[in-house]
Design a protein around this motif. Structure first.
Motif, mmCIF file in Angstrom:
data_model
loop_
_atom_site.group_PDB
_atom_site.id
_atom_site.type_symbol
_atom_site.label_atom_id
_atom_site.label_comp_id
_atom_site.label_asym_id
_atom_site.label_seq_id
_atom_site.Cartn_x
_atom_site.Cartn_y
_atom_site.Cartn_z
ATOM 1 N N ILE B 278 0.737 -1.045 -0.076
ATOM 2 C CA ILE B 278 -0.002 -0.036 0.137
ATOM 3 C C ILE B 278 0.922 1.253 0.037
ATOM 4 C CG2 ILE B 278 -1.560 1.245 1.252
ATOM 5 C CD1 ILE B 278 -2.651 -1.471 2.314
ATOM 6 N N ALA B 279 2.131 1.218 0.745
ATOM 7 C CA ALA B 279 2.678 2.384 0.751
ATOM 8 C C ALA B 279 3.586 2.815 -0.504
ATOM 9 C CB ALA B 279 3.925 2.223 2.024
ATOM 10 N N LEU B 280 3.829 1.747 -1.140
ATOM 11 C CA LEU B 280 4.524 1.690 -2.333
ATOM 12 C C LEU B 280 3.450 2.301 -3.594
ATOM 13 C CD1 LEU B 280 7.419 -0.954 -2.795
ATOM 14 C CD2 LEU B 280 7.530 1.415 -2.393
ATOM 15 N N SER B 281 2.206 1.654 -3.425
ATOM 16 C CA SER B 281 1.221 2.048 -4.426
ATOM 17 C C SER B 281 0.928 3.628 -3.983
ATOM 18 C CB SER B 281 -0.188 1.589 -4.143
ATOM 19 O OG SER B 281 0.102 0.195 -4.448
ATOM 20 N N TYR B 282 1.032 4.124 -2.878
ATOM 21 C CA TYR B 282 0.550 5.482 -2.291
ATOM 22 C C TYR B 282 1.762 6.370 -2.992
ATOM 23 C CZ TYR B 282 -0.511 9.491 0.388
ATOM 24 O OH TYR B 282 -0.836 10.558 1.102
ATOM 25 N N ALA B 283 3.028 6.016 -3.016
ATOM 26 C CA ALA B 283 4.087 6.489 -3.437
ATOM 27 C C ALA B 283 4.163 6.744 -4.785
ATOM 28 C CB ALA B 283 5.629 5.790 -3.089
ATOM 29 N N GLY B 284 3.630 5.682 -5.606
ATOM 30 C CA GLY B 284 3.465 5.542 -6.914
ATOM 31 C C GLY B 284 2.384 6.498 -7.449
ATOM 32 N N LEU B 285 1.345 6.831 -6.696
ATOM 33 C CA LEU B 285 0.426 7.966 -7.056
ATOM 34 C C LEU B 285 0.892 9.314 -6.653
ATOM 35 C CD1 LEU B 285 -3.115 6.435 -5.448
ATOM 36 C CD2 LEU B 285 -2.140 6.151 -8.023
ATOM 37 N N LEU B 286 1.824 9.290 -5.774
ATOM 38 C CA LEU B 286 2.214 10.569 -5.252
ATOM 39 C C LEU B 286 3.062 11.160 -6.254
ATOM 40 C CD1 LEU B 286 2.581 10.303 -1.574
ATOM 41 C CD2 LEU B 286 1.086 11.928 -2.920
ATOM 42 N N GLU B 287 3.683 10.333 -7.210
ATOM 43 C CA GLU B 287 4.834 10.801 -8.277
ATOM 44 C C GLU B 287 3.975 11.496 -9.385
ATOM 45 O OE1 GLU B 287 7.839 8.673 -10.158
ATOM 46 O OE2 GLU B 287 6.164 6.710 -10.111
ATOM 47 N N GLY B 288 2.654 11.483 -9.351
ATOM 48 C CA GLY B 288 1.910 12.048 -10.314
ATOM 49 C C GLY B 288 1.837 11.154 -11.527
ATOM 50 N N SER B 289 0.441 10.806 -11.794
ATOM 51 C CA SER B 289 0.310 10.026 -12.976
ATOM 52 C C SER B 289 0.056 11.230 -14.380
ATOM 53 C CB SER B 289 -1.167 9.370 -12.922
ATOM 54 O OG SER B 289 -1.606 8.847 -13.954
ATOM 55 N N VAL B 290 0.819 11.226 -15.140
ATOM 56 C CA VAL B 290 0.962 12.156 -16.045
ATOM 57 C C VAL B 290 -0.217 12.017 -16.854
ATOM 58 C CG1 VAL B 290 2.107 12.833 -18.307
ATOM 59 C CG2 VAL B 290 3.450 11.826 -16.422
ATOM 60 N N LEU B 291 -0.764 10.648 -17.451
ATOM 61 C CA LEU B 291 -2.047 10.724 -18.151
ATOM 62 C C LEU B 291 -3.212 11.193 -17.539
ATOM 63 C CD1 LEU B 291 -1.043 7.314 -20.236
ATOM 64 C CD2 LEU B 291 -0.591 9.717 -20.724
#
Lengths: 538, 349
Positions: B278-291
């Protein structure tokens, strides 16, 4: 960051998705949601890097400057060959054609409340020359330098000033250049009050406003919003709208949804497919104007095969102009085979070339390459450039020319082009200011073809050595008789059509789609002449 | 004496560990910056072009190149950059004319708001779904949840975003459109945190709050759905693993209720690796989804970094990299801390 889907597939998916759903759901219900005194514009403006007219040179920034800053003269939007005074009441040109005397309208004020005088005008023009940012060349071509500009541009009274050029240029040329953003008038008192380290207010004005135009800049948040407000201190007819809000919307499909829903009043970057789709919606109208931008293929003359005159001509017979005009650039462009866009003095409308593979083959045989050859082309992955390049690849193949497409991002292909390491390139050129010399200067002048040349126009980038044409272009800016000047440009275009390594393709038409309640919207021929202060809402 | 000595040893050990930890963090940042910096400098884009444009005369180009320090050797440019960063100066973005940190303060809250709601949706639904699928392994429910996850995994977010906009915004009118808030509210509100939900709630502007939420809900649900797809799948596999353990058999033999076994025993053990997911998913979302940010005109961090990279605006890219790197490091630390809370065995005695 998820970036795996290539843009072209994304676009196709988007179109397919929207079409399918719209068919399934029927048409989109309208629901006007913007306030009546506020105009909301969906616009892709990620090119803006500054709000200072001495530096702003990007297309979107041009529009903001045109709405918010005054200048000495403007051209008429409906007839760009006519000039009229903006803050200038009148002007005269001396007998030797070198001294321009201006008298300003009385009683004008900046948005700050400071009076607008000849001191501000002289300061603004001097400031642009001294700061020497990208667009400064539009003024420095009249012989102004950091050292002499204070003598050459002088205030002679509270409302009068003179501008002295180093040669006796065509008056139309000089005045046309003074309509450009670089000649916009800034508030001397305000700008100097924000000065740091003798920068003439440069650091401050990048994100602030010091003008006198019909609208004033309230805020620019990069890639998010540009908010303009009515300037109640404006001297001319006041803006009917209290506010104009530009929202940065990069994706055309998103712009279309916002427009259809009524959350924006104007969408500025729709694709031909989107435009065709909204044409059946009775609540949405479109308006278009031919712009000063032309698209072309160019052939690098450093490549010995491409440098053969017959090969250059053969390429011009290998483009299916008619098919491109009917499909890829429908509504957004018109086939145009000259370097001057229609609307500029002397622009030719002759389009002699069409797709003729046999003729091209004969020319290739004459050039000693009867079986064709292989070349590469550098292409930005944006439409319609990509579609046109792919169509060209097909037609060229019929004459045995094998074109390998090297796709890239805009800045990437441009970096390569400027280094002259390409074979073929597909590019576009928008006039820097509203005078034929702007385009002649880049397409038909190459004073020095050395790698470290001082100026690197398009002719240089394709290593096209043209002493004769350069002389003609130089003579044309000095021709003070407008009729003769026009004839000179017509002759240059004829030479260019025949012999140049440029395959001119089309002239861009800019189209905006808007809610039917919007009135008075007219897209200007240049980026700085789309006047939002003329618009009103029902 | 002996107690004090043991205390000293422990203190020494702790400070050693802390020292090692700081060195690792520092090296991580330095490596991150170095890699980003050199990649940025070898991409075939001339950074001067972004500033002066295509039309600038040669002397202007040369002057700007010098101002940017681009004529210096690469290692020297890097050295200058790093020493400025150490003084807290991240430089200016050439594209926005603003100090990089000011830009990030503006774009990051937009992404933070989106990602936080996204992960709440993703984990809040994904975990129970995963548990349910594990319990009903091989049954219809399991299959349905698998398909939901598969769709979330394989459908391009760009396409799904536009579809969602067409249906929920354009057609049904349930949610607000692209952008963070309606233009009407744009200038009624003084940003404090930059998080619109917080700012509007603080000011008591409930109408604006509802509007901001209506704009946020669709992109957040979409991001949440993608996170959900991953989280539910991982939950299912962790749960299956736990349910096959002997302690579960023992608990059943003891006569504990099935729900107690699942939620109190199995899930609690599965939670330990799940926290990292969950933490890594959150980090992935926090770096911003360009699309997502493109489709929804969301002025977030992902777009900011991508746009900067395309223009070789290195100060902005490096500043963004530091932020994203910090997020990953921070969330990793957080999940390590949560481990010790969740799993008594990892607590040092």
């Amino acid at each position: 960051m998820k970036t795996s889907t290539p843009p072209i597939t994304r676009r196709l998916l988007a179109i397919a998705a929207i079409s399918a759903l719209l068919i399934a759901c029927g048409s989109v219900p309208a629901l006007a949601a913007t306030p009546r005194d506020t105009l909301v514009v969906a616009f892709a403006f990620d090119d803006i890097i500054t709000m200072d007219p001495a530096e702003a040179f990007e297309i979107s920034a041009g529009e903001i400057m045109g709405n918010t800053y005054d200048r000495l003269v403007r051209f008429e939007v409906n007839d760009p060959s006519k000039l009229s005074g903006d803050i200038a009441k009148s002007w005269t040109v001396s007998a030797d054609g070198r001294i321009y005397s201006f008298e300003l309208k009385a009683g004008l004020k900046f948005a700050s409340g400071n009076p607008l005088t000849a001191e501000d005008v002289a300061f603004s023009l001097q400031r642009a020359v001294i700061l020497d940012k990208t667009p400064a060349f539009i003024l420095t071509q009249f012989g102004f330098t950091k050292d002499n500009v204070k003598d050459k541009i002088k205030q002679t009274g509270p409302l009068t000033l003179t501008i002295e050029t180093d040669k006796s240029f065509a008056p139309s040329f000089v005045l046309n250049c003074l309509t450009a953003n670089i000649a916009a008038i800034v508030d001397k008192k305000l700008v100097l009050s924000k000065e740091q380290n003798n920068d003439l207010g440069y650091a401050w004005l990048k994100t602030n406003y010091a003008g006198s135009g019909p609208l004033k800049i309230r805020e620019w948040r990069a890639n998010e919003i540009v908010a303009l407000e009515r300037n109640d201190a404006y001297g001319g007819g006041k803006s009917k709208l209290a506010r104009v809000i530009y929202r940065h919307v990069k994706e055309a499909a998103t712009q279309r949804l916002l427009l259809e829903k009524g959350d924006v009043d104007i969408a500025r970057n729709l694709t031909p497919q989107d435009l065709a789709a909204v044409s059946s919606n009775k609540d949405i109208k479109t308006t278009g104007t031919p712009k000063g931008t032309v698209y072309y293929f160019s052939l690098n003359q450093k490549n010995p095969t491409l440098a053969k005159p017959e090969v250059r001509e053969a390429f011009k017979w290998l483009v299916d102009y008619a098919a491109i005009g009917d499909t890829l650039i429908k509504n957004i462009g018109v086939v145009h085979q000259n370097f001057l866009p229609v609307g500029l003095l002397g622009a030719s409308t002759e389009n002699p070339y069409k797709l003729d593979v046999e003729k091209a083959k004969a020319l290739l045989a004459k050039a000693g390459v009867p079986n064709g050859f292989k070349v590469t082309i550098d292409m930005r992955t944006v439409q319609p450039v990509q579609g046109i390049t792919e169509a060209f690849q097909q037609t060229a193949k019929r004459a045995g020319i094998d074109i390998e497409i090297l796709p890239g991002d805009g800045k990437q292909t441009l970096t390569k082009y400027r280094a002259r390491t390409h074979d073929l390139y597909i590019g576009q050129w928008g006039a820097d200011y509203w005078d034929p010399h702007s385009n002649a200067d880049t397409f038909a002048r190459n004073p020095d073809n050395a790698d470290d040349a001082k100026s690197k126009p398009l002719a240089w980038r394709n290593s096209w050595v043209i002493p004769e044409l350069t002389k003609k272009a130089d003579a044309a800016v000095l021709e003070r008789d407008a009729g003769k000047r026009r004839a000179m440009y017509e002759e240059m275009q004829a030479d260019f059509r025949k012999d140049s390594p440029f395959v001119m393709l089309y002239q861009q038409t800019e189209v905006a789609a808007f809610r039917s309640g919007v009135e008075g919207l007219k897209i200007g021929p240049t980026s700085d002449t789309t006047y939002m202060f003329m618009v009103s809402k029902r | 004496m002996s107690t004090g000595g043991r205390g000293d040893v422990r203190l020494l050990r702790a400070s050693n560990a802390l020292g090692r930890f700081l060195v690792v963090i520092l090296l991580t940042y330095l490596g991150l910056l170095a890699v980003t910096f050199f990649i940025g400098r070898v991409i075939p884009i001339d950074p001067v072009l972004a500033i002066v444009g295509d039309r600038a005369p040669e002397h202007v180009i040369a002057r700007v190149r010098e101002e940017l320090g681009l004529n210096k050797p690469l290692w020297e440019q890097f050295y200058i950059y790093v020493s400025k960063v150490l003084q807290g100066d991240f430089g200016r973005s050439v594209l926005t004319s603003n100090p990089v940190m000011q830009d990030i303060r503006r774009t990051f809250p937009a992404t933070l708001e989106l990602a936080t709601l996204g992960i709440i949706i993703g984990a809040g639904i994904g975990v129970p779904l995963g548990v349910w699928a594990a319990v009903r392994r091989g049954r219809l429910v399991d299959q349905i949840i698998r398909i939901v996850g598969l769709v979330g995994y394989s459908v391009p977010i760009f396409w799904l975003g536009l579809m969602a906009l067409v249906v929920f915004y354009a057609r049904l009118g349930w949610v607000g459109g692209p952008g963070r808030i309606d233009v009407v509210y744009e200038y009624t509100l003084v940003p404090v945190t930059g998080l619109l939900l917080l700012d509007t709630a603080r000011a008591g502007e409930w109408e604006a709050f509802a509007n901001a939420l209506s704009h946020l809900i669709l992109p957040a649900s979409l991001l949440g759905y993608f996170a959900l797809a991953y989280i539910s799948r991982m939950t299912r596999s962790f749960m299956l693993n736990e349910l096959a353990q002997e302690y579960v058999v023992a608990a059943r033999a003891k006569g504990l209720s099935e729900s107690r076994i699942i939620w109190r025993h199995a899930l609690r053990n599965a939670m330990v690796p799940l926290v990292t997911v969950i933490a890594l998913s959150y980090a992935g979302l926090l770096e911003g989804s360009v699309l997502t940010e493109t489709v929804f005109s969301w002025p977030g961090l992902g777009l900011y970094i991508t746009n900067s990279l395309q223009n070789a605006d290195m100060n902005a890219v490096l500043g963004g990299t530091i932020i994203v790197g910090s997020i990953f490091i921070g969330l990793n630390l957080l999940s390590d801390l949560l481990y010790t809370l969740l799993d008594p065995r990892t607590r040092t005695r």
